[in-house]
Design a protein around this motif. Structure first.
Motif, mmCIF file in Angstrom:
data_model
loop_
_atom_site.group_PDB
_atom_site.id
_atom_site.type_symbol
_atom_site.label_atom_id
_atom_site.label_comp_id
_atom_site.label_asym_id
_atom_site.label_seq_id
_atom_site.Cartn_x
_atom_site.Cartn_y
_atom_site.Cartn_z
ATOM 1 N N ALA A 39 44.431 53.169 0.733
ATOM 2 C CA ALA A 39 43.091 54.239 0.731
ATOM 3 C C ALA A 39 42.372 53.861 1.615
ATOM 4 O O ALA A 39 41.647 54.870 2.263
ATOM 5 N N LYS A 40 41.798 52.639 1.873
ATOM 6 C CA LYS A 40 40.701 52.309 2.969
ATOM 7 C C LYS A 40 41.318 52.739 4.211
ATOM 8 O O LYS A 40 40.536 53.491 5.132
ATOM 9 N N ILE A 41 42.613 52.605 4.553
ATOM 10 C CA ILE A 41 43.337 53.160 5.753
ATOM 11 C C ILE A 41 43.044 54.579 5.913
ATOM 12 O O ILE A 41 42.673 55.078 7.047
ATOM 13 N N SER A 42 43.575 55.254 4.826
ATOM 14 C CA SER A 42 43.512 56.695 4.877
ATOM 15 C C SER A 42 42.013 57.312 5.132
ATOM 16 O O SER A 42 41.971 58.319 5.592
ATOM 17 N N LEU A 43 41.162 56.571 4.312
ATOM 18 C CA LEU A 43 39.690 57.089 4.560
ATOM 19 C C LEU A 43 39.177 56.948 5.960
ATOM 20 O O LEU A 43 38.449 58.017 6.482
ATOM 21 N N ASP A 55 38.018 59.998 8.363
ATOM 22 C CA ASP A 55 36.786 59.997 9.054
ATOM 23 C C ASP A 55 36.944 60.197 10.555
ATOM 24 O O ASP A 55 35.873 60.631 11.194
ATOM 25 N N LYS A 56 38.008 59.671 10.871
ATOM 26 C CA LYS A 56 38.319 59.981 12.379
ATOM 27 C C LYS A 56 38.711 61.292 12.780
ATOM 28 O O LYS A 56 38.990 61.392 13.781
ATOM 29 N N LYS A 57 38.999 62.123 11.650
ATOM 30 C CA LYS A 57 39.449 63.515 11.993
ATOM 31 C C LYS A 57 40.828 63.578 12.366
ATOM 32 O O LYS A 57 41.175 64.510 13.173
ATOM 33 N N LEU A 58 41.589 62.633 12.091
ATOM 34 C CA LEU A 58 43.145 62.647 12.732
ATOM 35 C C LEU A 58 43.973 63.615 12.096
ATOM 36 O O LEU A 58 43.801 63.944 10.735
ATOM 37 N N SER A 59 44.665 64.397 12.435
ATOM 38 C CA SER A 59 45.246 65.462 11.990
ATOM 39 C C SER A 59 46.725 64.799 11.424
ATOM 40 O O SER A 59 47.194 64.327 12.271
ATOM 41 N N PHE A 60 46.957 65.309 10.163
ATOM 42 C CA PHE A 60 48.436 64.991 9.827
ATOM 43 C C PHE A 60 49.470 66.043 9.816
ATOM 44 O O PHE A 60 50.495 65.958 9.589
ATOM 45 N N SER A 61 48.869 67.301 10.342
ATOM 46 C CA SER A 61 49.541 68.483 10.062
ATOM 47 C C SER A 61 50.778 68.517 10.902
ATOM 48 O O SER A 61 50.970 67.846 12.125
#
Length: 116
Positions: free
Chosen positions: A86-90, A94-100
């Motif tokens: 979860a910490k990594i995901s958050l 926060d860095k606005k990385l797109s997973f799309s």
């Protein structure tokens, strides 16, 4: 952004994401013991990003053509505290990385993305 936590995604991480107002549907909570293909179907139909520790999702994407628009995040981390995913995901949110339309692979030393 909303997530679908696979059955192997740690419950403390699900809770931590929810505490940060991130929508997370948990397979362990709602759909126990369904197949990986069924998890993919839910993610595709509900536009959810999958959070998993299961390497089979890469094969489902690239060999079987199951491609959720919101992407898949594969945590290839073997030793971690239950809240670490979860910490990594958050941090990535926060860095606005797109997973799309990407398979995002997170390991001890790197984050890689392969678009599909």
């Amino acid at each position: 952004m909303a997530f679908l936590a696979n059955e192997n995604f740690p419950w403390p991480s699900v809770i931590l994401l929810r505490e940060h107002n991130i929508e997370v549907i948990s397979i362990a909570e709602k759909f126990q013991e369904i197949s990986d293909q069924e998890v993919m179907s839910i993610a595709i139909n509900q536009n959810l990003t999958i959070l998993t520790h299961d390497s089979d999702y890469g094969e489902l994407i690239f060999r079987h053509g199951l491609k959720p628009d919101s992407g898949v995040i594969f945590f290839r981390i073997h030793e971690f505290e239950p809240k670490d995913p979860a910490k990594i995901s958050l941090d990535l949110i926060d860095k606005k990385l797109s997973f799309s339309r990407s398979l995002t692979v997170i390991d001890k030393n790197s984050i890689r993305q392969r678009s599909y």
